[in-house]
Design a protein around this motif. Structure first.
Motif, PDB file in Angstrom:
ATOM      1  N   GLU A   9      37.202  48.165  42.463  1.00  0.00           N
ATOM      2  CA  GLU A   9      36.539  47.044  41.886  1.00  0.00           C
ATOM      3  C   GLU A   9      37.244  46.418  40.843  1.00  0.00           C
ATOM      4  O   GLU A   9      37.608  47.280  39.977  1.00  0.00           O
ATOM      5  CB  GLU A   9      34.833  47.257  41.898  1.00  0.00           C
ATOM      6  N   THR A  10      37.349  45.298  40.449  1.00  0.00           N
ATOM      7  CA  THR A  10      38.036  44.749  39.268  1.00  0.00           C
ATOM      8  C   THR A  10      37.258  43.586  38.586  1.00  0.00           C
ATOM      9  O   THR A  10      35.979  43.209  38.985  1.00  0.00           O
ATOM     10  CB  THR A  10      39.372  44.079  39.778  1.00  0.00           C
ATOM     11  N   THR A  11      37.945  43.089  37.346  1.00  0.00           N
ATOM     12  CA  THR A  11      37.400  41.991  36.657  1.00  0.00           C
ATOM     13  C   THR A  11      37.831  40.807  37.298  1.00  0.00           C
ATOM     14  O   THR A  11      37.169  39.692  36.896  1.00  0.00           O
ATOM     15  CB  THR A  11      37.803  42.212  35.438  1.00  0.00           C
ATOM     16  N   GLY A  12      38.925  40.708  38.249  1.00  0.00           N
ATOM     17  CA  GLY A  12      39.327  39.248  38.626  1.00  0.00           C
ATOM     18  C   GLY A  12      40.440  39.602  39.894  1.00  0.00           C
ATOM     19  O   GLY A  12      40.336  40.872  40.553  1.00  0.00           O
ATOM     20  N   LEU A  13      41.079  38.748  40.333  1.00  0.00           N
ATOM     21  CA  LEU A  13      42.124  38.850  41.333  1.00  0.00           C
ATOM     22  C   LEU A  13      43.515  39.180  41.073  1.00  0.00           C
ATOM     23  O   LEU A  13      44.399  39.445  41.928  1.00  0.00           O
ATOM     24  CB  LEU A  13      41.992  37.639  42.064  1.00  0.00           C
ATOM     25  N   ASP A  14      43.814  39.000  39.706  1.00  0.00           N
ATOM     26  CA  ASP A  14      45.396  39.276  39.247  1.00  0.00           C
ATOM     27  C   ASP A  14      45.734  40.084  38.148  1.00  0.00           C
ATOM     28  O   ASP A  14      45.428  39.927  36.958  1.00  0.00           O
ATOM     29  CB  ASP A  14      45.995  37.937  39.071  1.00  0.00           C
ATOM     30  N   PRO A  15      46.152  41.401  38.450  1.00  0.00           N
ATOM     31  CA  PRO A  15      46.533  42.303  37.254  1.00  0.00           C
ATOM     32  C   PRO A  15      47.318  41.825  36.377  1.00  0.00           C
ATOM     33  O   PRO A  15      47.533  42.051  35.098  1.00  0.00           O
ATOM     34  CB  PRO A  15      46.928  43.555  37.837  1.00  0.00           C
TER      35      PRO A  15
END
Length: 228
Positions: A9-15
């Motif tokens: 799970e992440t803060t958004g779509l693009d590291p």
């Protein structure tokens, strides 16, 4: 064979634009059977949590504030992963975030050669169908009633069940041992018993009377399929 099914799970779509990994869940499988060994961690992303992302996984900045940085869990994570193939749904996404976090704390990236993408497998097996994890759970009868929001470990556990079905179903897990023992079977030529009475073969062909009754029955059928 040992494999690791994982999800992030992440803060958004693009590291590459500053999004960070906030949760990772891993499920160990051997010969397509879960062993019960899992790895799970939440990570402080050191940035705000966009509302769109929080609506997906429910992880707020306040909840993550006291969680360790990714660098603090990286060594334990890599030890758990070992050199096993890594299975993920839309694996390019998860590998992208995982390798970005590893690079940020001076660890070598994980080779893409280890990637097993269940999304690609599902597209090959079911072209034109829906390929989300929810859709695949429905297709294969995997219970996801407890999945209110996305969660890395929960989704990895669901994906592990889906992965088994995508790659052949439960029968492939019958080979539970790490090694297969090959047993040599001695084949004995059949010999009839001596001293007994041999029975004559029973006739299996229909009699003339049975054939006539069958022909009469066929005459009663209206528009039989074999004449269409």
């Amino acid at each position: 064979m040992r494999e690791i099914v994982f999800d992030t799970e992440t803060t958004g779509l693009d590291p590459l634009s500053g999004d960070r990994l906030v949760e990772i869940g891993c499920v160990e499988m051997v010969n397509r059977c879960p062993t019960g060994r899992n790895f799970h961690a939440w990570c402080n992303p050191q940035r705000d949590m966009p509302m769109e992302a929080e609506r997906v996984h429910g992880l707020s900045s306040a909840f993550l504030a006291d969680k360790p940085l990714f660098g603090a869990i990286a060594a334990d994570l890599l030890a758990f992963l070992g050199d096993s193939p890594l299975v993920a749904h839309n694996a390019q996404f998860d590998f992208g975030f995982l390798n970005a976090e590893l690079a940020a704390c001076a660890h070598e990236p994980i080779s893409l050669d280890r990637m097993v993408d269940t999304l690609a497998i599902a597209r090959r097996r079911h072209p034109g169908a829906k390929h989300s994890l929810d859709a695949l759970c429905t297709r294969y009868g995997v219970d996801r009633s407890h999945r209110v929001k996305h969660g890395a470990l929960l989704d990895a556990e669901l994906l592990a069940q889906v992965y088994v079905e995508l790659t052949g179903g439960r029968q492939i897990g019958l080979e539970l041992a790490g090694e297969v023992t090959v047993t040599t079977v001695e084949i004995t030529t059949f010999r009839p018993r001596t001293g007994g009475v041999l029975r004559p073969a029973r006739p299996h062909a229909a009699t003339a009377e049975e054939l006539a009754r069958h022909a009469e029955f066929l005459e009663t059928l209206k528009a039989p399929l074999w004449l269409n």
